[in-house]
Design a protein around this motif. Structure first.
Motif, PDB file in Angstrom:
ATOM      1  N   GLN A  46     -38.727 -58.117  29.377  1.00  0.00           N
ATOM      2  CA  GLN A  46     -37.784 -58.514  30.415  1.00  0.00           C
ATOM      3  C   GLN A  46     -37.690 -57.445  31.506  1.00  0.00           C
ATOM      4  O   GLN A  46     -37.725 -57.756  32.705  1.00  0.00           O
ATOM      5  CB  GLN A  46     -36.402 -58.759  29.797  1.00  0.00           C
ATOM      6  CG  GLN A  46     -36.316 -60.008  28.939  1.00  0.00           C
ATOM      7  CD  GLN A  46     -35.006 -60.099  28.166  1.00  0.00           C
ATOM      8  OE1 GLN A  46     -34.350 -59.089  27.924  1.00  0.00           O
ATOM      9  NE2 GLN A  46     -34.638 -61.304  27.763  1.00  0.00           N
ATOM     10  N   LEU A  49     -40.989 -57.290  33.620  1.00  0.00           N
ATOM     11  CA  LEU A  49     -41.116 -58.363  34.598  1.00  0.00           C
ATOM     12  C   LEU A  49     -40.189 -58.143  35.786  1.00  0.00           C
ATOM     13  O   LEU A  49     -40.532 -58.471  36.928  1.00  0.00           O
ATOM     14  CB  LEU A  49     -40.836 -59.716  33.940  1.00  0.00           C
ATOM     15  CG  LEU A  49     -41.876 -60.183  32.914  1.00  0.00           C
ATOM     16  CD1 LEU A  49     -41.483 -61.523  32.324  1.00  0.00           C
ATOM     17  CD2 LEU A  49     -43.263 -60.259  33.537  1.00  0.00           C
ATOM     18  N   GLU A  50     -39.024 -57.572  35.526  1.00  0.00           N
ATOM     19  CA  GLU A  50     -38.115 -57.217  36.620  1.00  0.00           C
ATOM     20  C   GLU A  50     -38.760 -56.184  37.538  1.00  0.00           C
ATOM     21  O   GLU A  50     -38.697 -56.291  38.768  1.00  0.00           O
ATOM     22  CB  GLU A  50     -36.801 -56.667  36.053  1.00  0.00           C
ATOM     23  CG  GLU A  50     -35.876 -57.725  35.474  1.00  0.00           C
ATOM     24  CD  GLU A  50     -35.223 -58.576  36.560  1.00  0.00           C
ATOM     25  OE1 GLU A  50     -34.914 -58.030  37.638  1.00  0.00           O
ATOM     26  OE2 GLU A  50     -35.047 -59.782  36.329  1.00  0.00           O
ATOM     27  N   THR A 104     -36.924 -65.270  27.667  1.00  0.00           N
ATOM     28  CA  THR A 104     -36.029 -66.099  28.484  1.00  0.00           C
ATOM     29  C   THR A 104     -34.743 -66.448  27.741  1.00  0.00           C
ATOM     30  O   THR A 104     -33.889 -67.144  28.299  1.00  0.00           O
ATOM     31  CB  THR A 104     -36.735 -67.400  28.905  1.00  0.00           C
ATOM     32  OG1 THR A 104     -36.943 -68.237  27.752  1.00  0.00           O
ATOM     33  CG2 THR A 104     -38.082 -67.122  29.547  1.00  0.00           C
ATOM     34  N   ARG A 136     -36.175 -64.589  41.487  1.00  0.00           N
ATOM     35  CA  ARG A 136     -36.401 -64.069  40.135  1.00  0.00           C
ATOM     36  C   ARG A 136     -36.468 -65.204  39.112  1.00  0.00           C
ATOM     37  O   ARG A 136     -37.230 -65.130  38.140  1.00  0.00           O
ATOM     38  CB  ARG A 136     -35.300 -63.079  39.765  1.00  0.00           C
ATOM     39  CG  ARG A 136     -35.295 -61.821  40.621  1.00  0.00           C
ATOM     40  CD  ARG A 136     -34.218 -60.832  40.193  1.00  0.00           C
ATOM     41  NE  ARG A 136     -34.105 -59.752  41.163  1.00  0.00           N
ATOM     42  CZ  ARG A 136     -34.845 -58.638  41.145  1.00  0.00           C
ATOM     43  NH1 ARG A 136     -35.748 -58.475  40.187  1.00  0.00           N
ATOM     44  NH2 ARG A 136     -34.684 -57.707  42.063  1.00  0.00           N
ATOM     45  N   GLU A 137     -35.697 -66.246  39.332  1.00  0.00           N
ATOM     46  CA  GLU A 137     -35.716 -67.390  38.423  1.00  0.00           C
ATOM     47  C   GLU A 137     -37.083 -68.064  38.420  1.00  0.00           C
ATOM     48  O   GLU A 137     -37.642 -68.376  37.359  1.00  0.00           O
ATOM     49  CB  GLU A 137     -34.631 -68.387  38.823  1.00  0.00           C
ATOM     50  CG  GLU A 137     -34.562 -69.617  37.922  1.00  0.00           C
ATOM     51  CD  GLU A 137     -33.476 -70.588  38.354  1.00  0.00           C
ATOM     52  OE1 GLU A 137     -33.301 -71.603  37.662  1.00  0.00           O
ATOM     53  OE2 GLU A 137     -32.822 -70.333  39.393  1.00  0.00           O
ATOM     54  N   THR A 196     -43.572 -67.647  32.392  1.00  0.00           N
ATOM     55  CA  THR A 196     -43.483 -68.496  31.208  1.00  0.00           C
ATOM     56  C   THR A 196     -44.713 -69.400  31.126  1.00  0.00           C
ATOM     57  O   THR A 196     -45.286 -69.587  30.044  1.00  0.00           O
ATOM     58  CB  THR A 196     -42.205 -69.346  31.256  1.00  0.00           C
ATOM     59  OG1 THR A 196     -41.057 -68.485  31.268  1.00  0.00           O
ATOM     60  CG2 THR A 196     -42.111 -70.263  30.043  1.00  0.00           C
ATOM     61  N   TYR A 200     -41.539 -57.714  39.637  1.00  0.00           N
ATOM     62  CA  TYR A 200     -40.980 -58.489  40.753  1.00  0.00           C
ATOM     63  C   TYR A 200     -40.543 -57.559  41.880  1.00  0.00           C
ATOM     64  O   TYR A 200     -40.847 -57.801  43.056  1.00  0.00           O
ATOM     65  CB  TYR A 200     -39.794 -59.328  40.270  1.00  0.00           C
ATOM     66  CG  TYR A 200     -39.133 -60.134  41.365  1.00  0.00           C
ATOM     67  CD1 TYR A 200     -39.575 -61.413  41.682  1.00  0.00           C
ATOM     68  CD2 TYR A 200     -38.066 -59.605  42.091  1.00  0.00           C
ATOM     69  CE1 TYR A 200     -38.974 -62.147  42.697  1.00  0.00           C
ATOM     70  CE2 TYR A 200     -37.453 -60.328  43.110  1.00  0.00           C
ATOM     71  CZ  TYR A 200     -37.916 -61.604  43.408  1.00  0.00           C
ATOM     72  OH  TYR A 200     -37.321 -62.320  44.419  1.00  0.00           O
ATOM     73  N   THR A 240     -39.687 -65.927  36.692  1.00  0.00           N
ATOM     74  CA  THR A 240     -39.637 -66.094  35.240  1.00  0.00           C
ATOM     75  C   THR A 240     -40.345 -67.371  34.819  1.00  0.00           C
ATOM     76  O   THR A 240     -41.078 -67.390  33.819  1.00  0.00           O
ATOM     77  CB  THR A 240     -38.185 -66.112  34.754  1.00  0.00           C
ATOM     78  OG1 THR A 240     -37.567 -64.853  35.073  1.00  0.00           O
ATOM     79  CG2 THR A 240     -38.099 -66.336  33.255  1.00  0.00           C
TER      80      THR A 240
END
Length: 599
Positions: A261, A264-265, A239, A293-294, A301, A268, A297
């Motif tokens: 990163q 995870l994209e 992050t 997307r926020e 987390t 999604y 994340t």
């Protein structure tokens, strides 16, 4: 935590009362005090000289250790021998452990109280500081402010011993039904949307977004959502902004961060986005304004830093978010682990399951209590949990060992390249054992893996070493020949030196930055953590070099004129190799069951 004025209390037992308390074993109610069938054996783990933890919170409850009346009376005496109810919180206020304003108007305290009420009401979890029949006062209290003992960085909430705790005491019981799991996610969002077999992390990420952002205060998990931190309170490297990641240049954790990163994209996009995603198919359950997307994340987390793999459930291993238990902090020196068991007393089980935790050692009053998140390197901790430890016996740095296949075809196409007669056989051997041609191995402060030596001994084999035997006839855990061993150890030296050379600063540069406390404090938390992490990686690599050089000298492999195997073999450390099949860190994450291959 509720104020002491709202809790039921009984008087502390006097000396005259104790014989009476100890004689009630013949009564039917004595079954309530019977010892638990499963009890964690005492651990020999020692307290940590450095216990830096995630910036999470912690609320904990305790039972009565062995569960018998003697244990219960002992707990009453221990509690009674200390301050009156409420005095412990007053002492915490005096020591600044309840945050700004000594707890008055502190939103963290309000969130803690709400969580405790929810656990008591929904799960019948006994969290009172007072005693009742069958239940001793729980031995733990929450500090909203703790500080790392070495770095002096804030480590958020922590769990303190309200009274003396003994090795093996039962500290925590939480009903499994209060946990967030793949099963609860499919129940909440529909089995038509979250199909059978969906990855646990993906399903639970969807439920976390659903409970926190879609339902909000209407969620049955609202109290639990209220104590979960924001992304910036955890700060895992995946992050971090680019300007903070730049402080880690040269560290293997950067490549793992970038890969995570991107992964995870892709997750999604594959699950939620596009015309075939859940947002388009089920807009009422997966509203686009919340499944962003926020928020994705944020959910990961929470999962990476807090989800617990329970290994003793009836159905086998399951990943779970355990309210209250997932707030506890980590120590690399702790031997305590959270797990599950069938609930009930030692004679009668009720068929349900509960989460349990035992103390792995004794604790003094006001001492912080810890568990272990596992034997994790600082790279793993920084990537997934947002912190690293100054003293971590499991810390390691990945070192890349690559080979160049000098087959006859390669030699013919490249002037000056000598073909290796064993090249094809080595490639076949690697493929047969599942090894790649570029491999990362973790190097530790006091050792490097035997697997790396075995790999390089194979790669450095010459026809003189084989004497006509096939490669599968050799035991690569043992020295093949002096020339082979010299080539192997020198290759490791070259690989470690290459990894050190990737850092733009020296260890001395980092030490100077840290020593200038005024300037160091001007850096952000992420940047300070990065400087400490890269310095510790350089220290570890230097120790590895010293150990290698000592081993070369002790084996007499540093003499002049010793014929080395390089030049006529397949083995070669590739300079500047950046595209790797899988790093050692990625391999460890895969074994954890994460839905990330980091490729």
């Amino acid at each position: 935590m509720r104020s002491t004025t709202t809790m039921e209390r009984i008087s502390r037992p006097t000396a005259a009362m104790l014989p009476l308390l100890l004689q009630i074993t013949i009564l039917p109610s004595a079954l309530a005090f019977a010892p638990q069938q499963q009890r964690r054996p005492p651990s020999t783990a020692q307290p940590s000289p450095n216990m830096r933890q995630s910036s999470s919170s912690l609320d904990m409850a305790g039972g009565g250790g062995e569960g018998g009346e003697a244990e219960w009376v002992k707990a009453l005496l221990d509690a009674g021998g200390g301050p009156e109810p409420g005095k412990f919180e007053e002492e915490m206020k005096m020591k600044g452990m309840l945050g700004p304003n000594k707890g008055r108007g502190n939103p963290k305290l309000n969130a803690n109280s709400r969580l405790i009420s929810w656990l008591e009401n929904e799960g019948e979890v006994y969290l009172s500081e007072s005693s009742t029949w069958g239940e001793a006062p729980h031995p733990l209290a929450i500090s909203t402010e703790t500080v790392d003992e070495i770095t002096n960085e804030s480590s958020g909430r922590g769990l303190l011993a309200r009274r003396k705790i003994s090795d093996g005491d039962e500290l925590l019981k939480i009903p499994f039904d209060l946990c967030i799991t793949r099963k609860s996610a499919r129940r909440a969002l529909g089995k038509d949307a979250l199909r059978d077999g969906i990855n646990e992390y993906l399903a639970m990420a969807c439920q976390l977004i659903h409970e926190k952002y879609v339902l909000g205060e209407a969620s049955s998990f609202a109290a639990y959502m209220g104590v979960l931190p924001e992304v910036e309170e955890v700060n895992p490297t995946f992050t971090w902004p680019d300007e903070d990641l730049a402080f880690l240049e040269g560290s293997p954790v950067v490549a793992a961060t970038r890969s995570l990163q991107m992964k995870l994209e892709r997750e999604y996009d594959d699950l939620l986005a596009g015309p075939d995603g859940l947002v388009a198919k089920f807009p009422d359950r997966f509203p686009a304004e919340h499944f962003t997307r926020e928020n994705w994340t944020w959910a990961f987390t929470m999962l990476f830093s807090r989800a617990i793999r329970l290994r003793n459930l009836r159905v086998g291993e399951r990943l779970a978010m355990v309210p209250y238990a997932d707030l506890i902090n980590h120590s690399a020196f702790s031997g305590a682990f959270i797990d599950a068991r069938e609930s009930g007393d030692w004679l009668f089980k009720d068929g349900d399951e509960e989460i349990i935790l035992y103390a792995d050692r004794g604790y003094r009053q006001m001492e912080q209590v810890y568990i272990s998140y596992g034997q994790k390197s600082n790279a793993e901790l920084l990537l997934l949990y947002g912190f690293a430890l100054e003293r971590n016996p499991y810390n390691s740095v990945d070192v890349t060992v690559s080979i160049s296949p000098r087959t006859a075809e390669v030699a013919a196409a490249n002037e000056g390249v000598e073909a290796d007669p064993l090249a094809d056989e080595k490639i076949d051997f690697l493929e047969g054992t599942g090894r790649e041609r570029t491999v990362d191995f973790p190097c530790y402060a006091d050792r490097y893996p035997v697997e790396m030596l075995e790999y390089l001994r194979l790669m450095m084999m010459t026809p003189e070493d084989t004497r006509g035997k096939p490669l599968e006839d050799f035991d690569f855990s043992r020295t093949i020949s002096p020339a082979n061993e010299a080539a192997v150890l020198r290759s490791v030296v070259a690989a470690v030196e290459y990894q050190l050379g990737l850092f733009p600063q020296t260890e001395e540069d980092d030490a100077a930055v840290i020593k200038d406390k005024g300037m160091f404090r001007l850096l952000s938390y992420n940047q300070r953590m990065a400087v400490r992490h890269r310095r510790n990686e350089k220290r570890l690599l230097k120790r590895t070099l010293a150990a290698l050089e000592k081993q070369i000298r002790n084996k007499g492999l540093d003499v002049e004129g010793l014929k080395r195997a390089e030049g006529s073999t397949l083995g070669e450390v590739l300079k500047g190799e950046t595209r790797k099949q899988k790093t050692a860190l990625e391999d460890r994450l895969e074994k954890m069951g994460l839905p990330v291959d980091l490729k």
